[in-house]
Design a protein around this motif. Structure first.
Motif, mmCIF file in Angstrom:
data_model
loop_
_atom_site.group_PDB
_atom_site.id
_atom_site.type_symbol
_atom_site.label_atom_id
_atom_site.label_comp_id
_atom_site.label_asym_id
_atom_site.label_seq_id
_atom_site.Cartn_x
_atom_site.Cartn_y
_atom_site.Cartn_z
ATOM 1 N N ILE A 1 0.782 -1.257 -0.005
ATOM 2 C CA ILE A 1 -0.144 -0.164 -0.067
ATOM 3 C C ILE A 1 1.036 1.225 0.125
ATOM 4 N N ALA A 2 2.024 1.346 0.965
ATOM 5 C CA ALA A 2 2.967 2.318 0.843
ATOM 6 C C ALA A 2 3.516 2.613 -0.463
ATOM 7 N N LYS A 3 4.030 1.579 -1.076
ATOM 8 C CA LYS A 3 4.447 1.814 -2.496
ATOM 9 C C LYS A 3 3.663 2.066 -3.425
ATOM 10 N N ASP A 4 2.377 1.769 -3.439
ATOM 11 C CA ASP A 4 1.309 2.517 -4.165
ATOM 12 C C ASP A 4 1.029 3.933 -4.081
ATOM 13 N N LEU A 5 1.031 4.245 -2.786
ATOM 14 C CA LEU A 5 0.945 5.646 -2.297
ATOM 15 C C LEU A 5 1.770 6.415 -2.721
ATOM 16 N N HIS A 6 3.212 5.864 -2.761
ATOM 17 C CA HIS A 6 4.152 6.880 -3.136
ATOM 18 C C HIS A 6 4.165 6.993 -4.498
ATOM 19 N N ALA A 7 3.785 5.904 -5.399
ATOM 20 C CA ALA A 7 3.950 5.975 -6.761
ATOM 21 C C ALA A 7 3.002 6.806 -7.417
ATOM 22 N N GLN A 8 1.919 7.103 -6.551
ATOM 23 C CA GLN A 8 0.708 7.978 -6.779
ATOM 24 C C GLN A 8 1.285 9.562 -6.844
ATOM 25 N N GLY A 9 2.447 9.714 -5.788
ATOM 26 C CA GLY A 9 2.968 10.952 -5.615
ATOM 27 C C GLY A 9 2.072 11.610 -4.461
#
Length: 464
Positions: free
Chosen positions: A115-123
């Motif tokens: 989830i954290a990686k996805d949030l970061h990828a979304q900026g």
């Protein structure tokens, strides 16, 4: 962007509510992620102005254990425990029913990281803050380690005053010792958590500012029709236009690396120097694998000596593999392979008591490698270089591999050096590895400058 607050809300609900309120009071937005598996948390002692400020951020928002209505027990999570477990490949009810704490922590860590990686990828992330004991810290650290260098990461932990290598790994996690257990808001924890909230808020603000500046710079370059130089690798922060080069250094190879760094900077590179202390080598390998560098100047491969012989500064068996696997141009030498490192003299293992030992300083004792050990070190280095998928040049300093290996030095041993040189040459024979031999010792400026110039040539060829 927002600060991610992640942890076990079932046992630390009041503490996270308190920190949430402190962070939002600074003007930062927050996203809350609950990785707890035990059940309902304690009452939300911190419910107030910050309640509900976490944006409902995706699947699982407001659902599962850890997602609660504002004013109810515990902070309302944007990602509840059920959603975190699902992201980790399991169902929350199954984890609770199985009673396997180790398995539950593993699943929740994997889900939270995804989830954290996805949030970061979304900026959407400008920082991460977590609080915990041993279990919560293991989950939080696993999440932080998968996020890129430069994104602020702060872990307040009861485990932060001992050996923290298992938590930090090769990442830039910032640890703060909780002093008391993370169990309630009291006169001590209020100060510690207040400092943590202030710290992550300030770091997140700085990160937001850098990100905004990088975005403006990218737009300006696009409008002007310009682009970064081929091979440039400024990393996720987007800062700077100079290509990055990694270099490895030890105290006994410092003159070489200083001279090489100065030459590379003249040629337009930014050079990041890694101290070859085990953790330094691991950090460099991780960043090389992440695509940060246009080239690697690996003059100091001493960590492989510690790995082979049993010293305290090993970087592990994967040292000297990342650049080769990624096809990154590299110039490699045999810096400080004449030594294995230990702590103070009284910590040297008994089996080495009769070996040639040198007190480097009160906390470091060096042991001279033998001809047999040097032959194995040379074979290992040569095999790794021969397996590389990108361009490699090996520089051999026949005049000595460290400041103490020169003629008249305490570790001068031509037989041991020759064993290493012969072995590495046999290992790269017939491969694409280019070999440059010199009668200089490694710290002669001419040797180092030649190595730097050759790396520049390899990078330029790759960018053409």
């Amino acid at each position: 962007m927002a600060v991610l607050l992640l942890g076990t809300f079932d046992t630390k609900g009041a503490e996270y509510a308190h920190v949430r309120d402190l962070v939002t009071a600074t003007g930062q937005e927050v996203v809350l992620l609950d990785a707890g598996v035990l059940g309902a948390p304690p009452p939300d002692a911190g419910a107030g102005p910050g309640t509900g400020t976490g944006t409902q951020a995706g699947p699982g928002a407001g659902t599962g254990a850890g997602a609660r209505a504002g004013g109810g027990p515990g902070p309302e999570a944007d990602f509840g425990a059920a959603a975190v477990a699902e992201a980790g490949g399991a169902r929350l009810e199954e984890l609770r029913g199985a009673g396997d704490r180790g398995r539950a922590l593993e699943v929740m860590a994997a889900g939270a990281a995804a989830i954290a990686k996805d949030l970061h990828a979304q900026g959407r992330l400008s920082g991460v803050l977590a609080l915990g004991g041993s279990g919560g810290s293991s989950i939080a650290a696993a999440v932080m380690r998968v996020l890129p260098v430069g994104l602020p990461k702060l872990l307040v932990s009861t485990m932060a005053s001992g050996d923290v290598s298992a938590y930090v790994g090769q990442s830039d996690v910032t640890l703060m010792y909780s002093v008391v257990d993370v169990a309630g808001i009291n006169s001590i924890s209020r100060q510690i958590l207040g400092n943590a909230a202030a710290a992550i808020s300030a770091m997140a603000t700085a990160y937001d500012t850098r990100a905004a500046g990088a975005s403006r710079g990218a737009r300006a370059s696009s409008d002007a029709g310009t682009s970064r130089d081929a091979g440039a690798a400024a990393g996720p922060s987007g800062e700077g236009e100079r290509p990055l080069v990694a270099a490895t250094m030890f105290g006994v190879t410092t003159p070489a690396v200083d001279a090489a760094r100065a030459r590379l900077e003249e040629l337009g590179y930014e050079v990041l120097v890694f101290h070859a202390t085990g953790s330094g080598g691991r950090a460099m390998e991780a960043l090389v694998a992440s695509g940060y560098f246009a080239g690697v100047l690996d003059l100091t491969t001493t960590e492989l000596a510690d790995e082979l012989v049993g010293g305290v500064l090993s970087a592990g068996p994967d040292r000297l593999t990342a650049a080769g696997a990624a096809g990154v141009p590299q110039v490699v030498s045999l810096g400080a392979v004449d030594m294995v490192n230990f702590g103070p003299m009284d910590t040297v293992p008994e089996r080495f008591a009769r070996r040639h030992l040198l007190v480097h300083n009160p906390t470091v004792t060096l042991m001279r490698t033998t001809p047999a050990e040097n032959a194995e070190i040379g074979r290992t280095i040569g095999a790794k270089l021969a397996a590389a998928t990108g361009p490699v040049t090996l520089f051999l300093p026949r005049g000595g591999v460290s400041a103490v290996d020169v003629e008249g030095g305490p570790f001068h041993d031509p037989e041991a050096d020759a064993a290493c040189f012969d072995a590495v040459l046999r290992a790269v024979a017939g491969s694409a590895v280019e070999v440059v031999e010199s009668q200089d010792d490694i710290n002669r400026p001419g040797f180092a400058v030649a190595a730097a110039d050759r790396l520049h040539e390899l990078i330029q060829k790759g960018a053409a």
